[in-house]
Design a protein around this motif. Structure first.
Motif, mmCIF file in Angstrom:
data_model
loop_
_atom_site.group_PDB
_atom_site.id
_atom_site.type_symbol
_atom_site.label_atom_id
_atom_site.label_comp_id
_atom_site.label_asym_id
_atom_site.label_seq_id
_atom_site.Cartn_x
_atom_site.Cartn_y
_atom_site.Cartn_z
ATOM 1 N N TYR A 68 35.902 50.836 51.446
ATOM 2 C CA TYR A 68 36.080 49.515 52.099
ATOM 3 C C TYR A 68 37.083 48.754 51.252
ATOM 4 O O TYR A 68 36.685 47.979 50.378
ATOM 5 N N LEU A 80 36.741 45.047 50.756
ATOM 6 C CA LEU A 80 35.649 44.558 49.907
ATOM 7 C C LEU A 80 35.770 45.075 48.486
ATOM 8 O O LEU A 80 34.960 44.758 47.626
ATOM 9 N N LEU A 138 27.086 45.746 54.339
ATOM 10 C CA LEU A 138 28.478 45.713 53.902
ATOM 11 C C LEU A 138 29.407 45.216 55.012
ATOM 12 O O LEU A 138 30.430 44.610 54.762
ATOM 13 N N THR A 171 31.670 39.279 53.062
ATOM 14 C CA THR A 171 33.027 39.219 52.543
ATOM 15 C C THR A 171 32.963 39.595 51.076
ATOM 16 O O THR A 171 31.879 39.765 50.512
ATOM 17 N N GLU A 172 34.136 39.710 50.458
ATOM 18 C CA GLU A 172 34.168 40.163 49.075
ATOM 19 C C GLU A 172 33.416 39.197 48.163
ATOM 20 O O GLU A 172 32.750 39.606 47.212
ATOM 21 N N MET A 228 29.665 39.693 47.994
ATOM 22 C CA MET A 228 29.239 41.024 47.559
ATOM 23 C C MET A 228 28.139 40.984 46.503
ATOM 24 O O MET A 228 27.157 41.720 46.562
ATOM 25 N N HIS A 245 31.996 49.110 42.691
ATOM 26 C CA HIS A 245 32.449 47.765 43.004
ATOM 27 C C HIS A 245 32.660 47.006 41.706
ATOM 28 O O HIS A 245 31.801 47.036 40.819
#
Lengths: 469, 373, 364
Positions: free
Chosen positions: A25, A28, A52, A56-57, A60, A91
């Protein structure tokens, strides 16, 4: 970027793995790695994929906080986690390991090799977590400890060592763990293979660990103060230390009335004697000790022998081999064809062999009854060992008659006396002499007499049942 | 435990073990169908001093239609005869299944001590082998086929077994015979048989003095002999209490349980032997008498009659034994146990025995008289 | 292996000594008693039992005074090893030869009964190998094997009740010890039937603290005495004195009498089973010899020591080739063994009383 480097490295590791899934992604800044056949797909989409999609990022961090995960930084650890059925979520320079393991094994089914008439019918199946759950369902105690080990350089098989703290003797636990850790092998495929790698005497014909696929048997071993091992991928669990006599015990004995259990147990010891000695004695008597035959049997016996062209040893070995062939063929074929083999073997070969004068009637009876007797053994592994011993005794009987048989038995006794299971004598409770255990070995006494745990377990807490006031 | 080298050090040893086993055996095999299982042997003495020996071997092979094989030969000793006989047959002769030895009258009259020695020396021969004396020629008796009976050797064996179970002949196995032969207070006995046309019949009891045949007790006295010889648990006895001129009073006793005790009193020439016998029985037949068995008093009378009759018969029998010089009921061992060791050693029992005074006393008890009063 | 070296418990000591003492002699013991002591010769057995008990009490004294230390330690702490070497060699020689001859005797008897033409060397070889396999595994394994052998042979005793109906007290006669030859050879021959108890000296270091070693040894001897007494009484009443004198192996003849519907002539099993008691005796002697020689050749592994002893005696054992020869050898070795069983404890006693341990002060 750090995450990119780590990710590339791990992706490299899984190069050419067509079953490997990598979902990215980019918006993200999330990468998800897993094997889809090892994880619970529903859980993944519910807990990871759908959240997910809606974040939005910036959100997260809070989304991740809702997951159950562990953070791993070592590449090697991450690889192992993915291989063990976790999804790895990358991430922000960190790897979140989310356990999604859901092996799609066989459903819990009836035991095929150790059936009982009364008592629970379920058997272990291959995945270790189902095995462990079956055991834990039976022993709901925080004292039931479970230690995870890994065996196999390539296979990385999980092996769990289970024991009930306070009941078990920790010497055995430590010894077993030490031995399992010492194994250096590429792969282990079954419990019965694993136990041979940790045997006291690998050259021996006797199994030195009690393997079973019955959860109730394993639970009783645990409660009795023994150590239990479970391996992922095998429907068998093993317990140790064990003794020769433990292989004569079936769970059924405890579920029936004590008198019946006792009778069955005595029957098994008789069956044991018949299996190893009957054919040998036939050979010995017909080859050397004709004077031992009572007069009434003499004519029947010599009549049936008179047309046989071979000496008794060869005759007996031939028939024993035929029986073993039948057994092996029956075991390898599907059940329905297996029955045909039984008919072909039993009627055609048995009947025809006698009519053709190939073997004597009496020998067929002898061989058949000792084969049947061998199947009375509750443990398949032990029954196979005993059948093999029988061949040795037949040959000895053919060479030296009764003396040959006695030499064979003496040899067996010497071997058994030296044999140990996790360092404790294989002949317990006969040698070392523990008459207290005889109630639960040679007979199945009423429960009020079985108040003590087996002495072989050397339990620090030997009392099993409080005597009634 | 990882020390493999020390573990496999034993491998060569096991190979030696297996090898020596394989090399060692085979010489002494006696495979069932290749051996001639002698079931019965007969011994007769020929006028020239040689032994006439015959053996009977059952044959069961499909190829031969004979059910048995009889081999005959004459030789100075029995083992030599064995060697000669084995030349006549395709089988390896073995005596581990020997069930009966038939001794011809000619043979036993000459004494059989050496023969017994041979028989007991052979570890193959069973101590349970039966011994019987043949009134006549043993070989002919064995060789004969009795058409309405099973195979001759089986016939003889079963006949002897059945009769000794009902105590009409004493049990005479090799063990008992040799034991009594070596014991200085008792002489051995053996049943006697004879051929009667198409049958073999029990012909009484052969008496021995040491190892020599000295006489026989007719079969009608066999039951009384059994009572004297020792106790038994199950027997049958027919008694003719001859009282009146015309009718014969007779009684048949079954479920006979007998016990006897022998007491020795006095010393030296005044030594007396008293044999006490206790009989317990059921009356199964009572004819020709005027006693009412339902009445206790009459039953007592019958008991007394039987006792008196038995005691008289027993004394007669003992006299007969004494005349023959055969201490078959073992009075000697009681006398020995009564005397001190030096006195016994000084006594020439063989000479003393015929002159010793023996009294018999019988006590009979009738348990019941059957369903009728 | 982390488990501590297991030690012998009371019961195992009892069985081990019992099995060492019981030997093949049991089959001819009745005859030996009849020949040596004459009528009612079985009554001589209690005297032997008492002699052995005295001997055991002597050994018990050493055990107590030496505070449970092994006899080799007691000797080596007080005397230089060079002085002890000949003693160790003699002990090794006597013990290993005894082991070997016990086997030869068994083999000859067995061969006579069942395998008249087979070369007895093969039997001997196999039995030697079995004994060696057993004795190199150490005394703990031997005791376990002996226990199993004990259970495999002990059912002979209940079986003998089938012979009771032919037993008669009358045959015993009320005379005692007449007609015996009272030969010293015969008397020692009977004493050898009890030998084996003296090896308890070598068990000093191997026994659990709680196990009452000497008490168990005395019990074992009583058990042996009881079983011998029972068998001999039975044999005397079964055959009578007259016949007994003429027999070689009354026990075998007696068991030949036993008959079942499905099997006859039980003696064919009996001499097979005697192999078990014989193996226990034999391996115990070999083990003792190996222990004694181990004091001299400390660097040789016990496996190789056992092998060397068995191999060495095997070749010496080829010399006597009849049962009579073997019996003569056995009697002489028996005499040597009797000397050891009394002499060695006396020697140790003297050492314990006279000499203090090396390196220890008198008041320590």
């Amino acid at each position: 970027m750090e995450q990119g480097q780590q990710l590339t490295h791990i992706l490299q590791q899984f190069d050419d793995c067509a079953d490997f899934k990598h979902i990215a992604y980019p918006e993200l800044n999330v990468d998800l790695l897993y094997f889809d056949h090892m994880i619970d797909a529903g859980k993944l989409s519910r807990e990871v994929l759908s959240p997910l999609l809606s974040v939005t990022e910036n959100e997260m961090a809070s989304a991740l906080a809702r997951l159950t995960f562990t953070i791993k930084s070592e590449n090697k650890e991450i690889v192992v986690a993915i291989l063990s059925g976790s999804a790895a979520l990358f991430h922000g320079g960190q790897a979140y390991i989310i356990d999604m393991y859901d092996p799609k094994g066989r459903a819990i089914s009836q035991s095929e090799t150790e059936t009982t008439i009364t008592g629970p019918h379920e058997a272990f199946s291959e995945p270790a977590n189902s095995t462990l759950s079956l055991i834990r369902r039976r022993i709901r105690s925080s004292h039931l400890k479970c230690i995870r080990l890994q065996v196999g350089e390539v296979s990385k098989t999980d092996v769990y060592v289970l024991y009930v703290a306070d009941i078990v003797n920790m010497d055995y636990v430590q010894e077993l763990i030490r031995r399992i850790r010492e194994i250096e092998i590429d792969a282990v495929h079954d419990t019965n293979m694993l136990v041979q790698l940790v045997d006291d005497k690998p050259a021996s014909i006797f199994p030195q660990f009690y393997t079973t696929e019955r959860p109730d048997a394993i639970a009783s071993k645990l409660a009795g103060g023994r150590v239990v091992g479970v391996m992922d991928g095998s429907p068998f669990a093993f317990s140790a230390p064990t003794s020769l006599f433990e292989f004569f015990i079936s769970s059924d004995d405890y579920y029936q009335r004590w008198s019946l259990g006792t009778a069955t147990r005595i029957l098994r010891f008789i069956a044991f004697i018949i299996t190893i000695l009957f054919t040998g004695i036939y050979v010995s008597v017909t080859t050397f000790h004709y004077e031992m035959i009572p007069q009434k049997l003499l004519l029947t016996l010599s009549e049936s022998r008179s047309r046989v062209p071979f000496p008794p040893v060869y005759e007996a070995l031939l028939m024993e081999t035929v029986i073993e062939l039948l057994r092996e063929a029956g075991a390898r074929l599907p059940t329905k064809i297996g029955q045909t083999i039984g008919i072909v073997g039993g009627i055609v070969i048995g009947q025809a062999a006698v009519q053709a004068g190939f073997t004597s009637n009496i020998l067929i009876i002898v061989v058949a009854s000792s084969a049947i007797a061998s199947f009375v053994m509750p443990s398949f592994i032990m029954s196979a060992s005993i059948r093999l011993i029988r061949f040795g005794l037949i040959v000895l009987a053919g060479i030296w008659g009764n003396l040959g048989i006695t030499v064979g038995i003496a040899f067996l006794v010497i071997h058994l006396s030296h044999l140990t299971s996790l360092g404790s004598s294989y002949l317990t409770p006969v040698a070392p002499h523990k008459p207290g255990d005889w109630m639960d070995i040679f007979i199945r006494a009423p429960f009020k007499l079985l108040g003590k745990r087996p002495s072989q377990a050397k339990s620090p807490n030997p009392v099993r049942m409080k005597p009634k006031e | 435990m990882r020390n493999f080298s020390s573990r496999y050090m034993r491998l060569p040893l096991l190979l030696i073990f297996a090898g020596s086993l394989l090399l060692g055996g085979c010489g002494d095999q006696r495979i069932l169908e290749q051996v001639g299982l002698i079931q019965t042997t007969s011994y007769d003495l020929l006028p020239n001093g040689e032994l006439k020996i015959a053996v009977a071997i059952p044959r069961v092979e499909a190829e031969s239609n004979q059910e048995r094989e009889v081999l005959r030969t004459s030789a100075p000793t029995s083992k030599q005869a064995r060697i000669q006989m084995s030349r006549q047959t395709s089988l390896q002769l073995v005596s581990g299944q020997l069930r009966v030895t038939l001794l011809g009258k000619s043979f036993v009259q000459a004494g059989i001590g050496d023969h017994l020695d041979t028989q007991t020396r052979d570890p193959a021969i069973s101590p349970l082998m039966k011994i019987a004396v043949v009134n006549g020629d043993a070989e002919q008796l064995l060789n004969q086929r009795y058409s309405q009976h099973p195979r001759t050797d089986l016939y003889i064996e079963r006949l002897l077994g059945k009769e000794s179970d009902s105590h009409s002949i004493p049990k005479a196995t090799l063990y008992e015979f040799v034991r009594d032969y070596y014991d200085d207070g008792i002489d051995p006995v053996a049943p006697m048989i004879r051929r009667a046309g198409e049958n073999i019949v029990i012909d009484g009891i052969a008496l021995f003095k040491d190892d020599r045949y000295v006489g026989r007790i007719p079969e009608k006295d066999a039951m009384i002999f059994a009572c004297l010889h020792g106790g038994f648990k199950q027997g049958e006895l027919g008694i003719r209490l001859r009282k009146k001129e015309k009718s014969t009073e007779a009684v048949v006793l079954t479920s006979l349980v007998s016990s006897r005790s022998i007491k020795v009193t006095g010393a030296g020439d005044k030594m007396k032997v008293a044999i006490d016998m206790h009989l317990n029985a059921t009356v199964s037949e009572y004819i020709g008498g005027d006693l009412k068995l339902g009445k206790p008093r009459d039953l007592k009378k019958l008991e007394q009659k039987i006792s008196a009759y038995m005691a008289a018969q027993a004394e007669l029998l003992v006299k007969k034994l004494q005349q023959a010089g055969a201490d078959s009921i073992g009075i000697g061992s009681y006398v020995r146990n009564h005397m001190g060791y030096p006195a016994w050693k000084k006594t020439n029992w063989g000479e003393r025995y015929p002159r010793i005074e023996v009294h018999c006393k019988v006590k009979t008890r009738i348990n019941n008289v059957g369903k009728m009063k | 292996m982390p488990t501590v070296k297991e030690k012998l418990s009371s019961f195992h000591v009892l069985i081990l000594i019992y099995m060492t003492q019981t030997g093949v002699v049991i089959i001819s013991l009745g005859q030996m008693l009849a020949q040596t002591f004459g009528l009612n010769g079985w009554l001589a057995l209690p005297a032997y039992c008492i002699a052995v008990t005295v001997n055991l009490l002597l050994i018990g004294l050493i055990y107590r005074m030496g505070q449970g230390k092994s006899i080799f330690e007691i000797m080596e702490q007080r005397l230089p090893k060079a002085l002890l070497a000949p003693l160790y060699l003699a002990l090794t020689a006597v013990w290993s030869m005894l082991a070997c001859l016990v086997a030869i005797e068994y083999v000859f008897i067995f061969q006579m009964i069942a395998f008249p033409t087979t070369n007895p060397v093969w039997f001997k070889l196999v039995i030697d190998l079995l004994a060696m396999l057993l004795c190199v595994k150490g005394v703990y394994t031997m005791s376990k094997a002996s226990t199993v052998f004990f259970y495999l042979t002990v059912w002979m005793y209940p079986f003998s009740c089938l012979l009771f109906h032919e037993f008669s007290w009358k045959r015993m006669t009320p005379f005692f010890f007449h007609e015996g030859d009272f030969s010293p050879m015969g008397m020692t021959g009977i004493y050898t039937a009890f030998l084996g108890f003296e090896l308890v000296m070598l068990l000093f270091g191997y026994v659990e603290r709680s196990a009452k070693l000497m008490k168990m040894a005395i019990w074992a001897n009583l058990l042996v005495f009881a079983s011998y007494m029972y068998i001999c009484l039975l044999v005397f009443g079964f055959f009578g004195f007259g016949e007994l004198q003429h027999m070689q192996f009354p026990l075998i003849d007696m068991f030949a009498f036993v008959k079942f519907p499905f099997i006859e002539r039980i003696e064919n099993m009996l001499y097979g089973l005697l192999l078990f008691t014989m193996l226990s005796t034999m391996s115990m002697y070999y083990w003792s010899a190996s222990e004694a020689s181990g004091r001299l050749f400390t660097r040789v592994k016990p496996e190789y020591r056992g092998l060397a002893l068995v191999a060495g005696t095997f070749f010496v054992g080829l010399i006597p080739d009849t049962l009579a020869d073997v019996n003569v050898w056995l009697t002489w070795l028996g005499i040597a063994e009797i000397c050891i069983s009394f002499g060695l404890p006396l020697f140790l006693l003297a050492l314990l009383m006279i000499r203090k341990e090396k390196g220890k002060t008198a008041h320590a």
